[in-house]
Every structure is written in structure tokens, then in C-alpha cells.
Design a protein around this motif. Structure first.
Motif, PDB file in Angstrom:
ATOM      1  N   GLU A 228      15.921  -8.902  -1.256  1.00 33.66           N
ATOM      2  CA  GLU A 228      15.211  -7.893  -2.022  1.00 33.66           C
ATOM      3  C   GLU A 228      13.720  -8.217  -2.058  1.00 33.66           C
ATOM      4  OE1 GLU A 228      17.052  -8.006  -5.798  1.00 33.66           O
ATOM      5  OE2 GLU A 228      18.935  -7.110  -5.140  1.00 33.66           O
ATOM      6  N   VAL A 229      12.932  -7.155  -2.176  1.00 29.01           N
ATOM      7  CA  VAL A 229      11.486  -7.318  -2.229  1.00 29.01           C
ATOM      8  C   VAL A 229      10.972  -6.613  -3.476  1.00 29.01           C
ATOM      9  CG1 VAL A 229       9.281  -6.925  -1.082  1.00 29.01           C
ATOM     10  CG2 VAL A 229      11.325  -7.368   0.285  1.00 29.01           C
ATOM     11  N   ASP A 230      10.303  -7.348  -4.338  1.00 28.87           N
ATOM     12  CA  ASP A 230       9.711  -6.796  -5.558  1.00 28.87           C
ATOM     13  C   ASP A 230       8.195  -6.761  -5.374  1.00 28.87           C
ATOM     14  OD1 ASP A 230       8.986  -5.992  -8.045  1.00 28.87           O
ATOM     15  OD2 ASP A 230       9.608  -7.809  -9.093  1.00 28.87           O
ATOM     16  N   ILE A 231       7.637  -5.560  -5.213  1.00 25.92           N
ATOM     17  CA  ILE A 231       6.196  -5.407  -5.000  1.00 25.92           C
ATOM     18  C   ILE A 231       5.570  -4.831  -6.270  1.00 25.92           C
ATOM     19  CG2 ILE A 231       4.398  -4.308  -3.636  1.00 25.92           C
ATOM     20  CD1 ILE A 231       6.273  -4.226  -1.283  1.00 25.92           C
ATOM     21  N   GLN A 232       4.629  -5.561  -6.843  1.00 27.27           N
ATOM     22  CA  GLN A 232       3.910  -5.107  -8.030  1.00 27.27           C
ATOM     23  C   GLN A 232       2.511  -4.669  -7.622  1.00 27.27           C
ATOM     24  OE1 GLN A 232       3.955  -8.375 -10.761  1.00 27.27           O
ATOM     25  NE2 GLN A 232       6.141  -8.220 -11.181  1.00 27.27           N
ATOM     26  N   VAL A 233       2.084  -3.537  -8.163  1.00 23.36           N
ATOM     27  CA  VAL A 233       0.762  -2.989  -7.827  1.00 23.36           C
ATOM     28  C   VAL A 233      -0.053  -2.857  -9.105  1.00 23.36           C
ATOM     29  CG1 VAL A 233      -0.480  -1.046  -6.816  1.00 23.36           C
ATOM     30  CG2 VAL A 233       1.747  -1.710  -5.892  1.00 23.36           C
ATOM     31  N   ASP A 234      -1.259  -3.375  -9.077  1.00 22.22           N
ATOM     32  CA  ASP A 234      -2.141  -3.304 -10.240  1.00 22.22           C
ATOM     33  C   ASP A 234      -3.566  -3.026  -9.748  1.00 22.22           C
ATOM     34  OD1 ASP A 234      -3.508  -3.516 -12.582  1.00 22.22           O
ATOM     35  OD2 ASP A 234      -3.119  -5.645 -12.916  1.00 22.22           O
ATOM     36  N   PHE A 235      -4.061  -1.826 -10.017  1.00 17.63           N
ATOM     37  CA  PHE A 235      -5.398  -1.459  -9.581  1.00 17.63           C
ATOM     38  C   PHE A 235      -6.450  -1.702 -10.660  1.00 17.63           C
ATOM     39  CE2 PHE A 235      -3.601   1.809  -6.366  1.00 17.63           C
ATOM     40  CZ  PHE A 235      -3.308   0.766  -5.514  1.00 17.63           C
ATOM     41  N   GLY A 236      -6.020  -1.997 -11.874  1.00 19.70           N
ATOM     42  CA  GLY A 236      -6.969  -2.287 -12.935  1.00 19.70           C
ATOM     43  C   GLY A 236      -8.021  -1.206 -13.061  1.00 19.70           C
ATOM     44  N   SER A 237      -9.272  -1.621 -13.008  1.00 18.09           N
ATOM     45  CA  SER A 237     -10.392  -0.675 -13.135  1.00 18.09           C
ATOM     46  C   SER A 237     -11.005  -0.337 -11.786  1.00 18.09           C
ATOM     47  CB  SER A 237     -11.481  -1.267 -14.045  1.00 18.09           C
ATOM     48  OG  SER A 237     -11.957  -2.496 -13.515  1.00 18.09           O
ATOM     49  N   ALA A 238     -10.285  -0.597 -10.702  1.00 17.61           N
ATOM     50  CA  ALA A 238     -10.819  -0.329  -9.369  1.00 17.61           C
ATOM     51  C   ALA A 238     -11.041   1.168  -9.165  1.00 17.61           C
ATOM     52  CB  ALA A 238      -9.864  -0.853  -8.301  1.00 17.61           C
ATOM     53  N   PRO A 239     -12.028   1.541  -8.341  1.00 15.71           N
ATOM     54  CA  PRO A 239     -12.220   2.964  -8.020  1.00 15.71           C
ATOM     55  C   PRO A 239     -10.952   3.565  -7.434  1.00 15.71           C
ATOM     56  CG  PRO A 239     -14.091   1.666  -7.263  1.00 15.71           C
ATOM     57  CD  PRO A 239     -13.049   0.686  -7.724  1.00 15.71           C
ATOM     58  N   VAL A 240     -10.739   4.858  -7.682  1.00 14.06           N
ATOM     59  CA  VAL A 240      -9.494   5.500  -7.275  1.00 14.06           C
ATOM     60  C   VAL A 240      -9.495   5.919  -5.812  1.00 14.06           C
ATOM     61  CG1 VAL A 240      -9.009   6.334  -9.587  1.00 14.06           C
ATOM     62  CG2 VAL A 240     -10.327   7.766  -8.026  1.00 14.06           C
ATOM     63  N   SER A 241     -10.626   5.755  -5.112  1.00 15.50           N
ATOM     64  CA  SER A 241     -10.685   6.188  -3.727  1.00 15.50           C
ATOM     65  C   SER A 241     -11.558   5.234  -2.922  1.00 15.50           C
ATOM     66  CB  SER A 241     -11.224   7.615  -3.613  1.00 15.50           C
ATOM     67  OG  SER A 241     -12.561   7.657  -4.104  1.00 15.50           O
ATOM     68  N   VAL A 242     -11.348   5.265  -1.591  1.00 18.25           N
ATOM     69  CA  VAL A 242     -12.121   4.429  -0.676  1.00 18.25           C
ATOM     70  C   VAL A 242     -12.516   5.258   0.541  1.00 18.25           C
ATOM     71  CG1 VAL A 242     -11.231   2.159  -1.327  1.00 18.25           C
ATOM     72  CG2 VAL A 242      -9.919   3.578   0.246  1.00 18.25           C
ATOM     73  N   LEU A 243     -13.608   4.851   1.196  1.00 18.82           N
ATOM     74  CA  LEU A 243     -14.096   5.539   2.392  1.00 18.82           C
ATOM     75  C   LEU A 243     -13.570   4.778   3.608  1.00 18.82           C
ATOM     76  CD1 LEU A 243     -15.879   7.739   3.664  1.00 18.82           C
ATOM     77  CD2 LEU A 243     -17.795   6.131   3.527  1.00 18.82           C
ATOM     78  N   VAL A 244     -12.527   5.318   4.253  1.00 24.31           N
ATOM     79  CA  VAL A 244     -11.840   4.574   5.310  1.00 24.31           C
ATOM     80  C   VAL A 244     -11.279   5.510   6.371  1.00 24.31           C
ATOM     81  CG1 VAL A 244     -11.127   2.697   3.763  1.00 24.31           C
ATOM     82  CG2 VAL A 244      -9.635   4.677   4.063  1.00 24.31           C
ATOM     83  N   ASP A 245     -10.907   4.918   7.491  1.00 24.73           N
ATOM     84  CA  ASP A 245     -10.013   5.568   8.440  1.00 24.73           C
ATOM     85  C   ASP A 245      -8.598   5.259   7.967  1.00 24.73           C
ATOM     86  OD1 ASP A 245      -8.128   5.629  10.744  1.00 24.73           O
ATOM     87  OD2 ASP A 245      -9.895   6.288  11.836  1.00 24.73           O
ATOM     88  N   ARG A 246      -7.883   6.259   7.487  1.00 31.50           N
ATOM     89  CA  ARG A 246      -6.600   6.044   6.812  1.00 31.50           C
ATOM     90  C   ARG A 246      -5.616   5.256   7.661  1.00 31.50           C
ATOM     91  NH1 ARG A 246      -1.805   8.849   6.826  1.00 31.50           N
ATOM     92  NH2 ARG A 246      -2.722  10.464   8.142  1.00 31.50           N
TER      93      ARG A 246
END
Length: 360
Positions: A228-246
Motif C-alpha cells: 500500500e502507498v499512503d501519499i499525503q499532500v500539504d500545500f500550506g500557503s503555497a500559490p495555487v498555480s504555477v507557470l509550467v509546461d504541464r
């Protein structure tokens, strides 16, 4: 199939949903549907619902999407979710149709094996062609350099030759000058080749960070049949978007997540943490951390170098590719030992300016 009301409370939980999530219908009826979601969606679900009810603008309703779901035991798995809406005498209800993507693990693993083998053969073929082309292009200037320097050596070594003689000095000067010119030409060939390789098509757009991570997470979990794999995600106060090649950044996330999963070896449950935080220069720093054994000190110094791999069958190109992609986006990538003894890979991306969007 899971049916909820406008407040997010579960009204109906099918037998297939019971098997998929590990809960009985009696256990979940009346509870908030967010118990089937990992962070950060769990904490944000009620806000998603309130925003839709207020604005009437759908962001996921009527649109199939690959997401991450949470099992009763806390493990996460990839799903495809479609949501429908209906008005009833008791009020508005929403029906979620969930498809477990892990059911395709065997086929996905076989497909991945075939793709990996094809990719390996393609890389070997490409490397062979590249080596042949490079050898052909460099052969002429290198041969010329050798000839000019040998001529200069022979002039100096001639019996009775006087290096102070103006004619001999002129010949030696000409030979060395030509050798230097050919060495510059060889450097230009290599530089042109590097520019050609680096000139790949890249279309950067402002992308929701949550969606980028969720899709890469789902892809990385497909075909994982070893614990099993337990992945936790925490973005905190990070910006909601990024400028990238998806596609390129999802390739980075996919590579790091697959490495993190493999770092756990045969342990029955692997824990991975994905975090994001703002950093200087209008950048976002993302971290993918696992609880595996981590690389040795010597291996850690060469992690991002091509053809350096701790895997018996690895080509050693994954992290090198990650570095190339991240640096092409104006960021950087580095390794640090994790807090739990595993590995933590950090990389930075340019923050976007997509206000009011979280990818859901």
C-alpha cells in the motif's frame, strides 16, 4: 456509486463502493463524503461545494477526472470520478460514479514493461545514432588538430633546426594557430548539438498546482502492486498555480513519485509526503519525501548525473531528465536526506497568477 446531498452528507453507498473503500453503507450514511478523500481535498471539499452552490459554475460536475481516493485503512488509490446532479423533492443531490483504476494494474504493468523496453531500445538506438553523428562531425577537426600539432612537433625536432629561425617560427606558429582554430570548431559542433537537443518544444501555461500533482500522483500509483502507498499532500500557503509546461512537470513528479515508491522496497505500506511552499523570487518550492532507506553518501553526490543509478536495471537517466526539465523552467532541483531517514527531493517552479482556482 456514491450519492450525497448539498451539504456533502452521504445518502447512498453502493455495494461496489463498500468493497472499494472498505466501509459499510451503515458506517458512512450521514457522514461527510470528505472521509473518502486524502488531504488537501478533504479539508477543501466543503468550500468547493459552497462555491458551486453560490456561483453555479461547475468545475468537475459533468467532467470525468482522474483523482486520488482514500481507503478506510488510510491508503490512497487512483480513481476516475464522474459527477451528476439532480433535483429531488428533498433537495439537490449529487451522484458520484467512481471507477477504480487499480483494477487495471496487471494490464498497466504489462503495458509499462513494454513501454519501458521500447523506451530503452529507443534510447540505445538514439544514443548510437548520436554517438555516430558526433564521431563523424568531430573526426575532421580532431584529425586536423593532431596533424597540425604533429607537424609542429616535427619542425621542432628536426636535426639542426633552430627554433629561432624566422621561417621555422612562422611554420610552427601557423600549425599551432590552425590547431587552435580546429579545436574551436570542435567546441562549436558540441555546442550546436547541445542547443539542438535543448530546443525541444515547450509550451508554458499557468496551471493549477493541485491538478498537476493529483494527476501525476494517480499516474504514479497505476501499476503499483507492491504494498500500500499512503501519499499525503500539504500545500500550506503555497500559490495555487504555477507557470509550467504541464506534461514536462508531470513527468518530473511522476519520476520522483515512482522513485519514492520503489525506495520503500517490499515494505507493506509506504508513506510519501508532497509539500509546497512559497520561496523567494516568486517561486514555489515542492518537496517529494519518502520513508525509504535513502541513497548512500557516495550515490547522493551523483544523483543528477546521467547514467548514474542505484537500480540494477536502471539507465540512470530519470533524475538527469528531471534536472534538465526543471532548469529549463528557470528552477533548480536538489536532494536532501528526509526527516525519517528517507529521501527528500526539492525543486522550484515559477509561481503563476491564476487567482481563485485550485484545480477542482
Amino acid at each position: 456509486m456514491v450519492v450525497i446531498d448539498a451539504a456533502g452528507h452521504i445518502l447512498s453507498f453502493s455495494a461496489a463502493a463498500e468493497r472499494l473503500f472498505g466501509y459499510s453503507e451503515a458506517e458512512v450514511r450521514g457522514r461527510n463524503v470528505d472521509l473518502l478523500m486524502p488531504s488537501p481535498d478533504r479539508e477543501k471539499h466543503d468550500a468547493y461545494m459552497a462555491r458551486y452552490l453560490e456561483s453555479g459554475v461547475p468545475r468537475i460536475i459533468g467532467i470525468g477526472r482522474v483523482l486520488i481516493a482514500r481507503h478506510r485503512d488510510g491508503s490512497t488509490f487512483p480513481i476516475e470520478l464522474s459527477i451528476g446532479e439532480a433535483a429531488t423533492p428533498e433537495g439537490r443531490v449529487f451522484t458520484g460514479f467512481v471507477r477504480d483504476l487499480t483494477e487495471r494494474q496487471a494490464a498497466a504493468r504489462r503495458l509499462q514493461d513494454l513501454q519501458a523496453e521500447l523506451s530503452r531500445i529507443s534510447r540505445i538506438s538514439a544514443m548510437g545514432s548520436l554517438a555516430a553523428a558526433l564521431a563523424h562531425e568531430l573526426n575532421q577537426p580532431l584529425t586536423a588538430i593532431a596533424n597540425y600539432l604533429e607537424a609542429a612537433r616535427d619542425l621542432i625536432a628536426q636535426p639542426g633546426a633552430k627554433t629561432s629561425d624566422a621561417a621555422i617560427q612562422a611554420l610552427i606558429h601557423e600549425a599551432v594557430t590552425e590547431a587552435a582554430g580546429q579545436s574551436i570548431r570542435a567546441g562549436q559542433i558540441v555546442r550546436r548539438l547541445r542547443e539542438f537537443i535543448a530546443r525541444g518544444e515547450s509550451e508554458k501555461r499557468i496551471e493549477p498546482l493541485g491538478k498537476l500533482v493529483a494527476e501525476a500522483q494517480a499516474l504514479a500509483l497505476i501499476g503499483n502492486g507492491n504494498g500500500e502507498v499512503d501519499i499525503q499532500v500539504d500545500f500550506g500557503s503555497a500559490p495555487v498555480s504555477v507557470l509550467v509546461d504541464r506534461i514536462q512537470i508531470q513527468q518530473v513528479l511522476f519520476n520522483l513519485l515512482r522513485n519514492a515508491i520503489e525506495a520503500g522496497g517490499n515494505t507493506p505500506r509506504k508513506r510519501i509526503r508532497i509539500t509546497a511552499q512559497p520561496c523567494e523570487g516568486e517561486m514555489v518550492e515542492l518537496v517529494v519525501e519518502d520513508d525509504g532507506s535513502g541513497p548512500g553518501a557516495e550515490a547522493a553526490r551523483h544523483l543528477f548525473e546521467p547514467f548514474q543509478s542505484s537500480k540494477a536495471e536502471g539507465m540512470g537517466l530519470g533524475l538527469s531528465i528531471c534536472r534538465t526539465i526543471v532548469e529549463a523552467h528557470g528552477g533548480r532541483i536538489w536532494y536532501q536526506p528526509g526527516d525519517n531517514g528517507g529521501s527528500a527531493f526539492h525543486f522550484t517552479l515559477m509561481a503563476g497568477a491564476l487567482e481563485g482556482s485550485d484545480g477542482n
